[in-house]
Structure formats: structure tokens, C-alpha cells
Design a protein around this motif. Structure first.
Motif, PDB file in Angstrom:
ATOM      1  N   THR A  53      23.588  82.835  16.134  1.00 21.54           N
ATOM      2  CA  THR A  53      23.875  81.960  17.202  1.00 21.54           C
ATOM      3  C   THR A  53      23.019  80.894  17.269  1.00 21.54           C
ATOM      4  N   ILE A  54      21.691  81.088  17.218  1.00 20.45           N
ATOM      5  CA  ILE A  54      20.503  80.074  17.422  1.00 20.45           C
ATOM      6  C   ILE A  54      20.872  79.037  16.327  1.00 20.45           C
ATOM      7  N   LEU A  55      20.962  79.256  15.222  1.00 22.55           N
ATOM      8  CA  LEU A  55      20.681  78.366  14.144  1.00 22.55           C
ATOM      9  C   LEU A  55      22.272  77.711  14.070  1.00 22.55           C
ATOM     10  N   SER A  56      23.656  78.225  14.521  1.00 22.88           N
ATOM     11  CA  SER A  56      24.637  77.560  14.405  1.00 22.88           C
ATOM     12  C   SER A  56      24.654  76.222  15.520  1.00 22.88           C
ATOM     13  N   GLN A  57      24.104  76.722  16.431  1.00 20.20           N
ATOM     14  CA  GLN A  57      23.908  75.590  17.675  1.00 20.20           C
ATOM     15  C   GLN A  57      23.240  74.403  16.867  1.00 20.20           C
ATOM     16  N   VAL A  58      22.215  74.536  15.757  1.00 24.45           N
ATOM     17  CA  VAL A  58      21.725  73.306  15.398  1.00 24.45           C
ATOM     18  C   VAL A  58      22.519  72.345  14.827  1.00 24.45           C
ATOM     19  N   ILE A  59      23.721  73.147  13.955  1.00 25.27           N
ATOM     20  CA  ILE A  59      24.717  72.412  13.032  1.00 25.27           C
ATOM     21  C   ILE A  59      25.620  71.744  14.246  1.00 25.27           C
ATOM     22  N   GLU A  60      25.902  72.368  15.285  1.00 29.33           N
ATOM     23  CA  GLU A  60      26.825  71.522  16.225  1.00 29.33           C
ATOM     24  C   GLU A  60      25.853  70.497  17.002  1.00 29.33           C
ATOM     25  N   ASP A  61      24.696  70.651  17.181  1.00 25.91           N
ATOM     26  CA  ASP A  61      23.702  69.509  17.799  1.00 25.91           C
ATOM     27  C   ASP A  61      23.776  68.447  16.690  1.00 25.91           C
ATOM     28  N   LEU A  62      23.475  68.599  15.533  1.00 22.41           N
ATOM     29  CA  LEU A  62      23.331  67.620  14.476  1.00 22.41           C
ATOM     30  C   LEU A  62      24.442  66.712  14.466  1.00 22.41           C
ATOM     31  N   VAL A  63      25.888  67.311  14.681  1.00 21.00           N
ATOM     32  CA  VAL A  63      27.157  66.468  14.629  1.00 21.00           C
ATOM     33  C   VAL A  63      27.281  65.811  16.048  1.00 21.00           C
ATOM     34  N   ARG A  64      27.122  66.404  17.120  1.00 21.42           N
ATOM     35  CA  ARG A  64      27.040  65.872  18.349  1.00 21.42           C
ATOM     36  C   ARG A  64      26.313  64.623  18.270  1.00 21.42           C
ATOM     37  N   GLY A  65      24.986  64.850  17.965  1.00 24.98           N
ATOM     38  CA  GLY A  65      24.034  63.686  17.901  1.00 24.98           C
ATOM     39  C   GLY A  65      24.492  62.484  17.208  1.00 24.98           C
ATOM     40  N   GLU A  66      25.256  62.643  16.151  1.00 24.64           N
ATOM     41  CA  GLU A  66      25.879  61.654  15.230  1.00 24.64           C
ATOM     42  C   GLU A  66      26.887  61.040  16.040  1.00 24.64           C
ATOM     43  N   PHE A  67      27.563  61.734  17.099  1.00 19.75           N
ATOM     44  CA  PHE A  67      28.475  61.137  17.818  1.00 19.75           C
ATOM     45  C   PHE A  67      28.159  60.386  18.872  1.00 19.75           C
ATOM     46  N   MET A  68      26.814  60.809  19.295  1.00 18.22           N
ATOM     47  CA  MET A  68      26.348  60.098  20.389  1.00 18.22           C
ATOM     48  C   MET A  68      25.858  58.692  19.880  1.00 18.22           C
ATOM     49  N   GLN A  69      25.564  58.623  18.644  1.00 19.17           N
ATOM     50  CA  GLN A  69      25.040  57.313  17.722  1.00 19.17           C
ATOM     51  C   GLN A  69      25.884  56.303  18.038  1.00 19.17           C
ATOM     52  N   LEU A  70      27.396  56.760  18.198  1.00 13.17           N
ATOM     53  CA  LEU A  70      28.301  55.531  18.059  1.00 13.17           C
ATOM     54  C   LEU A  70      28.468  54.803  19.184  1.00 13.17           C
ATOM     55  N   GLY A  71      27.898  55.235  20.222  1.00 13.25           N
ATOM     56  CA  GLY A  71      28.297  54.341  21.427  1.00 13.25           C
ATOM     57  C   GLY A  71      26.938  53.948  21.853  1.00 13.25           C
ATOM     58  N   SER A  72      26.937  52.672  22.755  1.00 18.07           N
ATOM     59  CA  SER A  72      25.861  52.322  23.558  1.00 18.07           C
ATOM     60  C   SER A  72      26.027  52.470  24.979  1.00 18.07           C
ATOM     61  N   LYS A  73      24.993  52.977  25.700  1.00 22.88           N
ATOM     62  CA  LYS A  73      25.337  52.925  27.301  1.00 22.88           C
ATOM     63  C   LYS A  73      24.912  51.667  27.873  1.00 22.88           C
ATOM     64  N   GLU A  74      25.872  51.400  28.776  1.00 26.98           N
ATOM     65  CA  GLU A  74      25.741  50.091  29.657  1.00 26.98           C
ATOM     66  C   GLU A  74      24.441  50.076  30.507  1.00 26.98           C
ATOM     67  N   ASP A  75      24.075  51.300  31.143  1.00 24.53           N
ATOM     68  CA  ASP A  75      23.045  51.120  32.161  1.00 24.53           C
ATOM     69  C   ASP A  75      21.495  51.279  31.215  1.00 24.53           C
ATOM     70  N   GLU A  76      20.752  50.790  31.748  1.00 24.11           N
ATOM     71  CA  GLU A  76      19.486  50.806  30.851  1.00 24.11           C
ATOM     72  C   GLU A  76      18.673  52.067  31.015  1.00 24.11           C
ATOM     73  N   ASP A  77      18.708  52.810  32.076  1.00 27.88           N
ATOM     74  CA  ASP A  77      17.943  53.936  32.134  1.00 27.88           C
ATOM     75  C   ASP A  77      18.838  55.100  31.506  1.00 27.88           C
ATOM     76  N   GLU A  78      19.858  55.001  31.659  1.00 27.90           N
ATOM     77  CA  GLU A  78      20.808  55.740  30.991  1.00 27.90           C
ATOM     78  C   GLU A  78      20.516  55.576  29.540  1.00 27.90           C
ATOM     79  N   ARG A  79      20.487  54.394  29.036  1.00 30.59           N
ATOM     80  CA  ARG A  79      20.429  54.314  27.701  1.00 30.59           C
ATOM     81  C   ARG A  79      19.138  55.132  26.941  1.00 30.59           C
TER      82      ARG A  79
END
Lengths: 385, 405
Positions: B219-245
Motif C-alpha cells: 500500500t505504501i509503495l503503490s501510493q508512490v506510483i499514484e503520486d508520480l502520475v498526479r505530480g505529472e498532471f499537476m505540472q500541466l497547469g499553472s495557477k493564477e494566484d501567486e500564493d497558490e502557485r
């Protein structure tokens, strides 16, 4: 040589035009090869499937809504619009998932659920009350995982080698973007499959299903695939090549999912073997029937048959070591006629029945039930050619 | 915690120190008054072998060890300042690549060649090194034996495999032409096969993971695999708000880099039968190390040159990514905001942004943030019982800041 390795014989794409490059990027259409559904006997099949769906207690859509409605996939969907007008395979794959979804998407999951139900409650676990329609929640999760893995693989197969692009495909930038979306969405489904597997709390099942994922990848590195994923006939091809290819690209996932379903309910080894063997043989029977279809239609239009389909391989096998040499001189029409003139079609038909029969025999271990009958009906619908 | 009392202990420590290139160790007279700083190192440190090894691995510990000791008063009295973290686990690291290659043996020769391509022993092996050291430190904390459990070694191996699989896929997505000083997989074998190979490595890693036969670790290490993909998705967008960014950036950094290290550390803690509290400590040590590591990575993208790094520089900007140095620089130069929003897509954006970062404090602030995480990691790991490997882990936290590639 050039001719043989470049034949993009794929469903729905006219090969007459011989514009190879144009039709090169449709590997996802191989998906059609796995669809448990065809036009000729569609009704039998549809009835078998919709009856079965009632038995497992859920309408359709095992592909988790959680996944489809996630921010990540909505994001992909939004971006994918940019690909309209290009030839990136992701477009067609996405369209296929939505439009064809009812028929293509859930059959694997459905079979997993039917096998789960046919095997019945565990003799060891006493949490029957958790069962819904005779299926454990973890088995339902497994069915969903199976679908996710299959879909992820379909999507990843649509990744395009950017170095062999031609102008008609779309700009390099668009195609690279399409790749990015394909990779990310496929990865997303795989990652969800991984966390889903972990939640099953059974490391044996994690191991089995992981090896099925590995097999799907291996399928892309056989002698029967070129680097763009198009079918290639190896020299001195044998029917065992076809069996191996079919096992790696679909049999393994189905067999191992069925095995896992009964493993989750702690059924004994005998039941496990039967479930595995059912899935494996069912896959062969189904693939044979899919491969046969283009050869059974009188108006067959060279459109639907693959160079690595079972009848062609049966035919090629008779050439022995000179396969490539002999087939090289033929165009598609000649090849089709060659296959039709020999015994290849008949042989494949009887092989199809043989594997169907084997898969039915595996079901003998289960006591009679509506779930078992549904499996029988699905197998029979497969062989009605 | 106890200072070396017996002659044997002192002897052993001297031996270890000599191995690590330390000439002289002074044992304190008054043990009770300096429990945490029981070993004081003084004198000239040649440290050549340690230094060379780390240079080879891409880490440069200090400009000069003796220099550090004499000029930095804060570091005058330190716990056994220089051990060679990599030497402590040299043997285990040595066989790591071969172990991984053995897992990847396959009848499809091409698949085997591609999947083994990066396991040539020339990588930094940073992740497995941290995982192994943490395992040893935890083991000596809980059972007073440094011996690495086979299952913990498997986790180190799996971490490296997951990391490599994600590298292959990232390179396809970002179209990076080189990796670890050689051609990327997709440049040689095409994009499709690169993706399938990445997936294959992942599936083999999952099989190895399952064979540890510990549901919690899975369970612990499969979370890593999911995080890696989600991280990659997060890289797709940029946030409008500075702090949020900035929060978005840190979260992405956690998912893409730190999650793997943090969760691997947690996994070996679970395997080592540690208490929840210690497992959490290991996790947070890994998390801080991971974030510091990535911050420095992002910083080097601006300051290093291609020859050292083994991959193209200012690559992040060209990919449209705003990393810490840019985000800090944007606080000084607001003209960066629109560029961040359009992901440096207009002509001249990349060059201009690069110049602005160079003029700003962005790089320095990024380094400061990395230092903060590194210090936090050191603070955490010091809660473990004193051991060679614990000291090595403190050092790892410092090395992360000093690496040049």
C-alpha cells in the motif's frame, strides 16, 4: 520485404489506396480484435452479455466513475480537443471508449464477475453478508482494475513514434502533445490500478495481476509486431506464434484476472486452475472467432483482416520456411484468396470450437448456477460463426 | 547515545573513521556533558577516497574538509563529521544494478536490453542509498543491529526501478534527448517502445513488491506510483494566484520526487518493525531530503552547465515550467507573472526569464529553502540512536545541498 512489413491491415481502413503512411497510426484499431462482439452475430452476443449483466447485479460501467470523473482525466479530455484534425490515435481511442463503451469496455470485467459468482462464497471466509449479488466487493474492485489495465494498455498502444511522422499526420507539436496526453492518461489508469490492487490486501493477487501487465508489454516486443505496433509475419511462422501473441496480448490478463477473482475468495488450487484455464481458453476461442470473421463474409473487402490473424498464419505455416519469400509476391487479394482456397479457415474454425470446448470443460468444477450458465452462453455466442 | 566506553568500541570507531578518511578522533573526557556530541573530530582531513567516491557519484561534500572545520565555528564540534555515506553501503549498492538486471531478464531480448539500459551502474543511486542507510540506522535504533534485512534491500531496489521507469516516461513526455550522459531510450528505440519498457519495469517492480508479502508495504509503495502520475498532471497547469502557485509547486515537488523517498523510508521502517512514531520520522526525513533534493535540482537547471549535468539546462523553462527560482524571482520582477501564465511560450520568454532569475535573489532563496528542509531532515534523524549510519544520513542531508549534478 518492404511490402510485407508495411502492410497496415487493420479494421476499417482501406488498404486499396495503399497509402501506408496514412493508415499507419491506427494501432488502437487492434482493439477491435479484442472486442467480444461482432456484427454478424451481434444479437446472440448482446443478449448473452446483457443477461449476464443482470446476473452480476450491476448494469454496466465497471470502469470506475471515480476515475473517469477525476480532475486528471477531465483535464485530458479538455486537452484532447486540441488534437481534432490530427491523426493522433488518442482521438479514436477516446471516441471508442465513449461510443463503443457499452460493448467493448466491460466484457472482461463482466467475465471476472461471473467467474467470481460461479465459484461461489468462500469456504474459509465467513463474511457472506458483504456479498452483493453473490460477489465480494473486492472481486468487484478486481473487475474494475482489469478494465483499467486493459484500457491503459489500449491508450499506451496509441503512442506514436515521432521520428517516422509524415506531414499528413499533423504537426510534430500536435502529435507530441497527443503522445503526452496518451502517456499521462494511460499512466493515470495504471497508477489507479496499482493503488486499487494494493487495497485488495492480497499480495498474491498483486503479483499475479502485475505479471499480466508485464505480459501486455511483452506482447509489443514479439516477432509479430514491428516497432510501430503493426502486425508482421515472422519467417517460418507457426501457429504457436499466434498462440503466444494472443496469450500475451489478451489471454494472460483474462486468465490471471479470473485466477485472482477466485484467489480473493480463498478457493482451493483446483478451482484456481479451472478459473485460469477458463480465461485462457476463452481468449483463444474468442480471438479465433474475431480473426475468422473477415474470411467468412462473402463480400469480404480486404479491409478487416490482419496479416497476423489465425487463418493467415495457418495458411503461411503450410509454406514452411519459405513463408516470407512466397507471401512477398502476393498482394492482399491474392493472399485472401490463398487463405480461402486452402483448409486454413476450416482448421481455424475447428480450433475455435476446440478452445471453446476446453473453456467450457473448466466450468465443470462449478455447481450449476445462473452465473455459470451466463458464462456458457457467452462462450457459445463466441463460437457461433 | 552513550559515548564509546570500551576500548573495543573506540577501536572500532577509529577503524570506521579511518575507512572514511578521518585521521584522528578525540574521545571526550566528560561523557555526560556532551552526549550528543560524543565524538569530536579534529585535525586535517585528507578524506581523499571519500571525496573521490562522492565526486564519482555526483556529490561534492565540501570544497575542502579541513577548510570547513577551521572556518565555520558552527561546525567546529560536530559528531564524527566525515563518514562516507556511500562507503557504508558500498557492498549493497554494488550488487544493486545486477539484482535489478536479474529481475528484468526476459525472453524478448530487445525488451530486456531497453529495460536494463539505465541500470549500468553509472547512475547516482541516490534513492537506494538513502533507503539502505535509513534501514540500517533504523535497525540499529530498534534492534541494535545494522544488518540490512533482505526485504529492506528489495525496497531500495524497487525504489530505483520505479524511479527509472518514471525517468523513461518523463523523457518521452518532455522530449529530453539525453539522460545520464547517454541517449534517452526513446531516441534509440522510439517513443512507443520507451513507454512499454517503462510500464514493464513498473510491472516487474510491482511483482518484486508483492513478493515481499507485506500488504502494508504494498500500500505504501503503490501510493508512490499514484503520486508520480498526479505530480505529472499537476505540472500541466499553472495557477493564477501567486500564493497558490508556490503551494502548488511544493505539492508537485512532493509528489514527483519526495513521495518516492519518503514512502520508501517508511516502508523499510515498517519492515524493520519500528514503532509508528519512528516510521513517521523516517517518512518525514525522506520527505525533507526529497524536497531539498528537488529544489537543488531546479536550481541547478539555472546555474549548472550541460556538460556537468548530463542533461540540457534551462530545460524547465523551455518546458513551460516555473520552478522555485522563477517563482522567487517573480516576487522581485513582476514581469515574470504573465510569462509564467503563458508558460514561457512567447518568443524570447525563456531567455528573458533566465536573465531575470540571474538578476534576482531567486537562486539564493531557493537554496535557503532547500537548506531549511535539509536542516529539518537532520533534526529529525538525530532523534534516532547514534550510529555510523545515522551520521551518514545527516551528511546525506548536507550533500544534497552541495551536489553539482
Amino acid at each position: 520485404m518492404q511490402f510485407l512489413t508495411r502492410i497496415p491491415i487493420q479494421a476499417g481502413v482501406s488498404c486499396k489506396s495503399r497509402v501506408w503512411k496514412c493508415v499507419k497510426y491506427y494501432p488502437f484499431l487492434q482493439a477491435k480484435r479484442f472486442v467480444f462482439w461482432g456484427t454478424s452475430k451481434a444479437n446472440d452476443w448482446n443478449k448473452a452479455v446483457s443477461d449476464a449483466e443482470k446476473i452480476v447485479g450491476y448494469p454496466t460501467s465497471f470502469m470506475s466513475l471515480r476515475c473517469l470523473l477525476s480532475d486528471e482525466l477531465s483535464n485530458v479530455a479538455m486537452h484532447t480537443r486540441k488534437l481534432v484534425g490530427t491523426k493522433h490515435p488518442l482521438l479514436k481511442t477516446a471516441r471508442g471508449l465513449l461510443l463503443d463503451g457499452k460493448h467493448s469496455l466491460q466484457t472482461r470485467g463482466l467475465i471476472v464477475l461471473l467467474v467470481s459468482k460461479a465459484a461461489g462464497p468462500s469456504s474459509v471466509l465467513d463474511d457472506d453478508q458483504d456479498m452483493v449479488s453473490g460477489i465480494y466487493p473486492r472481486q468487484r474492485n478486481l473487475a474494475e482494475i482489469t478494465e483499467m489495465i486493459h484500457t491503459a494498455n489500449l491508450i499506451h498502444k496509441g503512442v506514436v513514434n515521432l521520428s517516422d511522422l509524415v506531414e499528413a499526420d499533423g504537426s510534430l507539436q500536435d502529435m507530441a502533445f497527443g503522445n503526452k496526453m496518451s502517456i499521462l492518461s494511460g499512466d493515470f489508469l495504471l497508477a489507479n490500478a496499482c493503488t486499487g490492487l494494493a487495497q485488495l490486501q492480497n499480495t498474491k493477487v498483486v503479483e499475479i495481476i502485475s505479471s499480466a501487465i508485464g505480459d501486455l508489454m511483452e506482447a509489443e516486443f514479439t516477432e509479430m509486431k514491428d516497432s510501430d505496433g503493426l502486425p508482421v509475419l515472422p519467417t517460418s511462422v507457426k501457429f504457436s506464434h499466434w498462440l503466444q501473441q494472443t496469450f500475451l496480448s489478451s489471454g494472460s490478463l483474462l486468465a490471471k484476472s479470473c485466477l485472482s477473482a477466485v484467489t480473493l475468495a480463498n478457493h482451493n488450487e483446483e478451482v484456481q486452475e479451472a478459473a485460469y484455464s477458463f480465461g485462457e481458453n476463452m481468449s483463444y476461442a474468442h480471438q479465433l472467432s474475431e480473426d475468422l470473421k473477415p474470411f467468412l463474409r462473402p463480400d469480404s473487402d480486404l479491409q478487416d483482416f490482419s496479416l497476423t490473424s489465425a487463418p493467415v498464419i495457418q495458411y503461411a505455416q503450410s509454406f514452411g520456411t519459405t513463408t516470407t519469400f512466397s507471401l512477398m509476391d502476393m498482394d492482399l487479394k491474392q493472399l485472401l484468396n490463398g487463405v480461402l482456397s486452402g483448409h486454413a479457415v476450416e482448421e481455424c474454425r475447428s480450433l475455435c470450437n476446440e478452445y471453446a470446448e476446453k473453456s467450457l470443460q473448466s466450468l465443470d468444477i462449478f455447481i450449476d448456477s445462473d452465473a455459470k450458465q451466463a458464462l456458457v452462453n457467452i462462450v457459445k455466442a463466441t463460437t457461433q460463426l | 547515545m552513550a559515548a564509546p566506553s570500551s576500548r573495543l568500541q573506540k577501536h572500532l570507531l577509529r577503524l570506521c573513521a579511518r575507512k572514511a578518511g578521518i585521521k584522528q578522533i578525540l574521545f571526550p573526557q566528560n561523557i555526560s556533558s556532551t552526549p550528543a556530541k560524543s565524538l569530536v573530530v579534529r585535525g586535517k582531513l585528507s578524506g581523499r577516497c571519500a571525496l573521490q567516491k562522492q565526486l564519482k557519484n555526483g556529490f561534492i561534500p565540501h570544497q575542502s574538509c579541513s577548510h570547513c572545520l577551521s572556518t565555520d565555528p558552527a561546525q567546529q564540534t560536530r559528531v564524527l563529521t566525515e563518514v562516507d555515506p556511500f562507503q557504508l553501503i558500498e557492498q549493497e549498492l554494488h550488487t544493486l544494478c545486477d539484482d535489478i538486471k536479474a529481475e528484468l531478464v526476459n525472453s524478448k531480448k530487445e525488451l530486456q536490453t531497453i529495460t536494463q539500459y539505465y541500470f549500468d551502474g553509472k547512475g547516482k543511486s541516490f534513492r537506494p542509498a538513502v533507503v539502505m542507510l535509513v534501514s540500517k540506522a533504523l535497525n540499529s535504533h530498534t534492534v541494535a543491529s545494522e544488518r540490512l534485512l533482505p526485504s529492506q534491500k528489495r525496497v531500495a531496489m524497487i525504489a530505483e526501478m520505479i524511479h527509472t521507469a518514471s525517468l523513461i516516461q518523463d523523457d518521452v513526455i518532455d522530449d529530453s534527448k539525453t539522460r545520464r550522459g547517454k541517449e534517452s531510450v526513446h531516441m534509440t528505440w522510439g517513443h512507443r517502445k520507451a513507454i512499454f519498457s517503462g510500464d514493464f519495469i513498473l510491472s516487474v517492480a510491482c511483482i518484486a513488491l508483492a513478493r515481499i508479502r507485506n500488504e502494508r508495504v504494498v500500500t505504501i509503495l503503490s501510493q508512490v506510483i499514484e503520486d508520480l502520475v498526479r505530480g505529472e498532471f499537476m505540472q500541466l497547469g499553472s495557477k493564477e494566484d501567486e500564493d497558490e502557485r508556490f503551494a502548488h509547486y511544493l505539492k508537485k515537488t512532493f509528489k514527483k520526487t519526495a513521495s518516492l523517498i519518503a514512502n520508501s523510508c517508511k516502508a523499510v521502517a515498517v519492515l524493520g518493525d519500528c514503532s509508528e512514531q519512528v516510521a513517521e520520522l523516517a517518512y518525514n526525513y525522506g520527505r525533507n531530503i526529497g524536497i531539498a533534493f528537488q529544489l537543488i535540482d531546479d536550481l541547478l537547471d539555472f546555474t549548472s552547465c550541460e556538460a556537468v549535468l548530463g542533461k540540457p539546462t534551462a530545460a524547465d523553462l523551455s518546458l513551460g515550467l516555473a520552478t522555485a527560482p522563477v517563482l522567487f524571482a517573480a516576487q522581485e520582477y513582476s514581469e515574470l507573472h504573465p510569462m509564467i501564465m503563458r508558460r514561457f511560450s512567447s518568443e524570447g520568454d525563456v531567455m528573458r526569464a533566465r536573465d531575470l532569475v540571474a538578476m534576482s535573489d531567486g537562486v539564493a532563496q531557493t537554496r535557503m529553502l532547500a537548506e531549511k528542509h535539509s536542516q529539518e531532515a537532520i533534526k529529525l534523524i538525530r532523534q534516532l540512536a547514534n550510529s555510523q549510519t545515522r551520521i551518514a544520513l545527516e551528511q546525506i542531508a548536507e550533500l544534497v545541498l552541495k551536489r553539482k549534478k
